[in-house]
Design a protein around this motif. Structure first.
Motif, PDB file in Angstrom:
ATOM      1  N   LYS A  90       0.798  -1.344   0.216  1.00  0.00           N
ATOM      2  CA  LYS A  90       0.197  -0.079  -0.085  1.00  0.00           C
ATOM      3  C   LYS A  90       0.998   1.114  -0.031  1.00  0.00           C
ATOM      4  N   ALA A  91       1.956   1.163   0.514  1.00  0.00           N
ATOM      5  CA  ALA A  91       2.926   2.257   0.420  1.00  0.00           C
ATOM      6  C   ALA A  91       4.400   1.785  -0.061  1.00  0.00           C
ATOM      7  N   SER A  92       5.052   2.961  -0.554  1.00  0.00           N
ATOM      8  CA  SER A  92       6.313   2.838  -0.970  1.00  0.00           C
ATOM      9  C   SER A  92       7.312   3.201   0.077  1.00  0.00           C
ATOM     10  N   GLY A  93       8.550   2.844  -0.063  1.00  0.00           N
ATOM     11  CA  GLY A  93       9.612   3.466   0.892  1.00  0.00           C
ATOM     12  C   GLY A  93      10.546   4.362   0.124  1.00  0.00           C
ATOM     13  N   THR A  94      11.573   4.803   0.728  1.00  0.00           N
ATOM     14  CA  THR A  94      12.440   5.648   0.068  1.00  0.00           C
ATOM     15  C   THR A  94      13.855   5.243   0.133  1.00  0.00           C
ATOM     16  N   ALA A  95      14.907   5.893  -0.586  1.00  0.00           N
ATOM     17  CA  ALA A  95      16.326   5.348  -0.586  1.00  0.00           C
ATOM     18  C   ALA A  95      16.892   5.013   0.833  1.00  0.00           C
ATOM     19  N   ASP A  96      16.769   5.815   1.618  1.00  0.00           N
ATOM     20  CA  ASP A  96      17.339   5.747   3.260  1.00  0.00           C
ATOM     21  C   ASP A  96      16.083   5.034   4.014  1.00  0.00           C
ATOM     22  N   ARG A  97      14.946   5.026   3.591  1.00  0.00           N
ATOM     23  CA  ARG A  97      13.937   4.412   4.534  1.00  0.00           C
ATOM     24  C   ARG A  97      12.969   3.360   3.534  1.00  0.00           C
ATOM     25  N   PRO A  98      13.565   2.107   3.228  1.00  0.00           N
ATOM     26  CA  PRO A  98      12.662   1.385   2.448  1.00  0.00           C
ATOM     27  C   PRO A  98      11.722   0.519   3.027  1.00  0.00           C
ATOM     28  N   VAL A  99      10.757  -0.099   2.549  1.00  0.00           N
ATOM     29  CA  VAL A  99       9.755  -1.154   3.142  1.00  0.00           C
ATOM     30  C   VAL A  99      10.239  -2.286   3.066  1.00  0.00           C
ATOM     31  N   THR A 100      10.597  -3.223   4.091  1.00  0.00           N
ATOM     32  CA  THR A 100      11.196  -4.172   3.905  1.00  0.00           C
ATOM     33  C   THR A 100      10.427  -5.430   4.148  1.00  0.00           C
ATOM     34  N   TYR A 101      10.596  -6.482   3.365  1.00  0.00           N
ATOM     35  CA  TYR A 101       9.806  -7.717   3.706  1.00  0.00           C
ATOM     36  C   TYR A 101      10.939  -8.873   3.705  1.00  0.00           C
ATOM     37  N   ARG A 102      11.110  -9.380   4.813  1.00  0.00           N
ATOM     38  CA  ARG A 102      11.991 -10.426   5.181  1.00  0.00           C
ATOM     39  C   ARG A 102      11.789 -11.479   5.963  1.00  0.00           C
ATOM     40  N   ALA A 103      12.628 -12.677   5.537  1.00  0.00           N
ATOM     41  CA  ALA A 103      12.620 -13.825   6.328  1.00  0.00           C
ATOM     42  C   ALA A 103      13.061 -13.484   7.695  1.00  0.00           C
ATOM     43  N   ALA A 104      12.345 -14.260   8.646  1.00  0.00           N
ATOM     44  CA  ALA A 104      12.726 -14.114  10.056  1.00  0.00           C
ATOM     45  C   ALA A 104      14.207 -15.025  10.183  1.00  0.00           C
ATOM     46  N   PRO A 105      15.068 -14.615  10.960  1.00  0.00           N
ATOM     47  CA  PRO A 105      16.380 -15.401  10.928  1.00  0.00           C
ATOM     48  C   PRO A 105      16.028 -16.951  11.083  1.00  0.00           C
ATOM     49  N   GLY A 106      16.635 -17.743  10.101  1.00  0.00           N
ATOM     50  CA  GLY A 106      16.733 -19.304   9.928  1.00  0.00           C
ATOM     51  C   GLY A 106      15.411 -19.659   9.417  1.00  0.00           C
ATOM     52  N   ALA A 107      14.552 -18.691   9.117  1.00  0.00           N
ATOM     53  CA  ALA A 107      12.997 -19.329   8.382  1.00  0.00           C
ATOM     54  C   ALA A 107      13.051 -19.448   7.204  1.00  0.00           C
ATOM     55  N   ASP A 108      12.156 -20.572   6.808  1.00  0.00           N
ATOM     56  CA  ASP A 108      11.906 -20.917   5.465  1.00  0.00           C
ATOM     57  C   ASP A 108      10.419 -20.444   5.064  1.00  0.00           C
ATOM     58  N   VAL A 109      10.904 -19.416   4.316  1.00  0.00           N
ATOM     59  CA  VAL A 109       9.442 -18.568   3.621  1.00  0.00           C
ATOM     60  C   VAL A 109       9.250 -18.831   2.411  1.00  0.00           C
ATOM     61  N   VAL A 110       7.981 -19.362   1.926  1.00  0.00           N
ATOM     62  CA  VAL A 110       7.540 -19.301   0.579  1.00  0.00           C
ATOM     63  C   VAL A 110       6.153 -18.669   0.199  1.00  0.00           C
ATOM     64  N   VAL A 111       6.593 -17.729  -0.617  1.00  0.00           N
ATOM     65  CA  VAL A 111       5.326 -17.296  -1.169  1.00  0.00           C
ATOM     66  C   VAL A 111       4.805 -17.936  -2.403  1.00  0.00           C
ATOM     67  N   ASN A 112       3.578 -18.715  -2.238  1.00  0.00           N
ATOM     68  CA  ASN A 112       3.319 -19.776  -3.280  1.00  0.00           C
ATOM     69  C   ASN A 112       2.062 -19.361  -4.243  1.00  0.00           C
ATOM     70  N   GLY A 113       2.327 -19.549  -5.710  1.00  0.00           N
ATOM     71  CA  GLY A 113       1.341 -19.087  -6.463  1.00  0.00           C
ATOM     72  C   GLY A 113       0.268 -20.205  -6.790  1.00  0.00           C
ATOM     73  N   THR A 114       0.412 -21.365  -5.998  1.00  0.00           N
ATOM     74  CA  THR A 114      -0.628 -22.348  -6.426  1.00  0.00           C
ATOM     75  C   THR A 114      -1.573 -22.717  -5.136  1.00  0.00           C
ATOM     76  N   GLU A 115      -2.597 -23.370  -5.491  1.00  0.00           N
ATOM     77  CA  GLU A 115      -3.541 -23.996  -4.399  1.00  0.00           C
ATOM     78  C   GLU A 115      -3.590 -25.560  -4.311  1.00  0.00           C
ATOM     79  N   ARG A 116      -3.672 -26.193  -3.279  1.00  0.00           N
ATOM     80  CA  ARG A 116      -3.744 -27.361  -3.186  1.00  0.00           C
ATOM     81  C   ARG A 116      -5.156 -28.026  -3.710  1.00  0.00           C
ATOM     82  N   LEU A 117      -5.040 -29.068  -4.375  1.00  0.00           N
ATOM     83  CA  LEU A 117      -6.239 -30.024  -4.984  1.00  0.00           C
ATOM     84  C   LEU A 117      -6.275 -31.285  -3.935  1.00  0.00           C
ATOM     85  N   THR A 118      -7.435 -31.438  -3.727  1.00  0.00           N
ATOM     86  CA  THR A 118      -7.772 -32.763  -2.972  1.00  0.00           C
ATOM     87  C   THR A 118      -9.005 -33.409  -3.574  1.00  0.00           C
TER      88      THR A 118
END
Length: 659
Positions: A90-118
């Motif tokens: 919804k909002a942008s960052g700036t050169a010295d104040r970016p908006v950051t999305y990061r994995a927590a230390p040691g985390a395995d984060v996957v943003v997935n484009g699928t849906e499960r089929l059952t």
């Protein structure tokens, strides 16, 4: 599953002050300024919801909830988990104040484009009547035999209105659409069939096509010859032949033994473990499985983007995984950085279309709109691993964008003009990347102006590219075309080797380390090394507007010249201080080309050519005899520089991702 095992980063012994200084400049430019302290929000896929996201105990359940509240300087820290969403800041960052999305230390984060089929149910022999009513040819086929063996399952699902474009995964490995020939699971080394006879009016003859007359009517046909891959539909079929609705486009039609093909869109071909068929009319997915697929993790692609950054700037994505989805910036985006991203299966498609008369690569589907797409200016993908895409790994559009220190493999499995890094716009930087196993070229370098900007040169340097030309010839590890002035674009210090040309079929024409095709001008090609390239490390083709003002200095591995010898076809171009044989040499200077001081035959006395160590021994005839070219062949410990890409006694430099 497509797999690649990479060798360790290659160390190249020699260097130039120009190359090292520029590399450090780009690396510094790619690093964002430290952000001032802002708020930190938390996300966990295990969160119960309802929290304010300000602590791990009150974490949001989705990344989008972070995106809805963050402003410049804020950080979203994401816990391990799979997040099935498209995140739109919804909002942008700036050169010295970016908006950051990061994995927590040691985390395995996957943003997935699928849906499960059952809910898969077995297709039984009694179910065949309804299926064969729609397709009578399914009655006596691989599919019906698999049904009798209780190997076919199905589930109702809407995967679009056109079969063949769906993407299905079984335990995170891509399923292959039912087709003939069944290509196997490695789409960059598929089993193929070649036309044994045929005609330019769209008939393919192959005695191995044993299905009955009419079986293939209405099927989709993918055909590939030389540098053209395209899809069409089958108008009629007989035992041993098919006739397409429209002949394959461009100058190359159906050529016996050279054109290869694949046919799909028929349920009768569903006879291989792990394959699938999607019936777009009934919205039902069929799967061949040796056991109940409900015991496995079956997914289907539903979203194209993990991060839609088309209206955002100053966004940092750090340490995240992307699966069956990608990220895209907008034409006004700036300061977006993807750092340490692990992306798999970015883009998928099979229908390859071109303009009715235009054969150029810029009209091929997927060239500019697949993979991680960087529009705008001042955006970067770095330190990332990218694997599996029908199209690009990264597309650099706009101007002033950067791809650096990435490992990109197994892309362009549709065999078009897509690439691990597709370069359009201008003033782009592609440095220190490792690229391997690709359908066509490693870098597809085109020239497109950006309205309201002053054109500037691209820089393609210190990349290690191998396994190119898996599905196409008349290409190169670094390919650029057609009839453009490239504003002094530099292609330097790249290691280009070992194309993966398929045996049989068309001669491996045009396969080189660097190919300036059809009238490219104003390039600086220097200090590159190649081996295993049929046309050498460098290839110049003046067909079209001519090959003008190209400076080809101090390369190792030979080269090819053609269409440069007619009057005025190569004025201003200079080929100097190179090592290796030069094909097409006769008459080359007639077009205005200058050839000077190249070692074209004899033993250069490399340190260890068998192991690709092309430094010069002390007694090399290439040592200390080069024309001095400040900025291009600096660094020799001798008073006079050496021929080729390796200056005698110089400090080592590296090609490929530095990690």
């Amino acid at each position: 599953m497509l797999r690649i095992q990479l060798s360790p980063r290659r160390r190249i012994m020699a260097g130039t002050a120009l190359g090292i200084a520029a590399a450090l400049t780009v690396a510094g430019a790619a690093a964002a300024a430290p952000a001032e302290a802002g708020r930190t929000f938390y996300v966990s896929s295990d969160a119960r919801g309802g929290g304010g996201g300000t602590s791990p105990a009150s974490a949001f359940r989705t990344i989008q909830q972070c995106a809805d509240v963050m402003v410049a300087g804020d950080t979203c820290e994401i816990a391990s988990g799979t997040y099935r969403e498209t995140v739109t800041p919804k909002a942008s960052g700036t050169a010295d104040r970016p908006v950051t999305y990061r994995a927590a230390p040691g985390a395995d984060v996957v943003v997935n484009g699928t849906e499960r089929l059952t809910g898969f149910t077995p297709v039984l022999p009694k179910d065949l009547a309804a299926i064969t009513a729609a397709d009578p040819y399914a009655a006596d086929s691989l599919f019906s035999a698999a049904v009798a063996q209780r190997k076919i399952y199905s589930v109702p699902v809407d995967l679009g209105d056109k079969g063949g474009e769906e993407q299905v995964f079984i335990d995170r490995t891509m399923s292959i659409e039912a087709s003939y020939p069944y290509p196997g699971t490695d789409l960059l080394d598929p089993d193929i069939r070649r036309a044994q006879a045929g005609s330019a009016d769209a008939t393919i003859v192959d005695p191995q096509m044993t299905r009955p007359a009419g079986y293939w009517d209405g099927a989709r046909a993918l055909t590939a010859y030389w540098y053209i891959t395209t899809t069409g539909s089958v108008a009629s079929s007989a035992v041993g032949s098919i006739t397409l609705q429209t002949a394959p486009l461009c100058v190359h039609k159906v050529v016996p033994t050279d054109t290869w093909y694949r046919l799909s869109g028929k349920i009768g071909e569903l006879g291989y473990p792990g394959a699938h068929y999607y019936d777009a009319a009934t919205k039902r997915l069929y799967l061949y499985s040796d056991d109940n697929p409900n015991r496995h993790f079956i997914e289907a692609k539903k979203r194209q983007l993990a991060f839609d950054l088309s209206s955002a700037s100053g966004i940092h994505l750090e340490g995240l995984g992307l699966f069956a989805s990608s990220a895209q910036t907008g034409t006004s985006s700036t300061g977006v950085v993807l750092d340490g991203v692990d992306a798999k299966y970015l883009s998928h498609y099979w229908d390859v279309t071109r303009g009715a008369t235009n054969c150029g690569e810029n009209v091929t589907r997927g060239v500019g709109d697949t993979g991680i797409v960087l529009n705008g200016t001042g955006n970067t993908v770095k330190n990332s691993t990218i694997q599996y895409s029908a199209g690009n790994g990264i597309a650099l559009r706009g101007y002033g964008n950067t791809a650096i220190d990435n490992v990109i493999t197994d892309v362009d499995y549709a065999g078009t003009y897509a690439a691990p890094v597709a370069v359009q716009g201008h003033s782009q930087t592609v440095m220190y990347n490792t690229m391997a196993r690709v359908g066509r070229s490693g870098v597809n370098l085109q020239w497109n102006g950006v309205e309201g900007t002053v054109p500037g040169p691209d820089r393609i340097a210190y990349n290690d590219i191998s396994g190119y030309a898996s599905l196409s010839v008349d290409t190169a590890a670094i390919y650029t075309c057609c009839s453009s002035r490239m504003e002094g674009t530099q292609i330097d210090h790249n290691v280009l080797h070992d194309p993966n040309a398929r045996p049989g079929g068309v001669y491996p024409f045009g396969m080189s380390g660097i190919y300036a095709d059809n009238g490219q001008s104003d390039l600086r090609i220097h200090n590159n090394v190649g081996w295993g390239n049929p046309e050498g490390t460098v290839e110049l083709n003046g067909l079209g507007s001519g090959s003008h003002d190209n400076l080809v200095y101090n390369n190792t591995g030979g080269m090819t010249l053609f269409y440069v010898k007619g009057p005025g076809q190569s004025t201003g171009s200079v080929v100097m201080n190179n090592i290796g044989p030069i094909r097409g040499l006769a008459g080359a200077t007639d077009g205005g080309l200058t050839l000077s001081n190249n070692l074209m035959d004899g033993d250069p006395l490399y340190v260890d050519a068998a192991n690709h160590d092309y430094r010069l021994q002390a007694g090399s005839p290439a040592r200390g005899v080069a024309t001095p070219l400040p900025g291009y062949n600096d660094g020799s410990t001798d008073a006079v520089p050496s021929l080729g890409a390796f200056q005698y006694g110089a400090e080592p430099w590296t090609a490929g991702a530095r990690r």
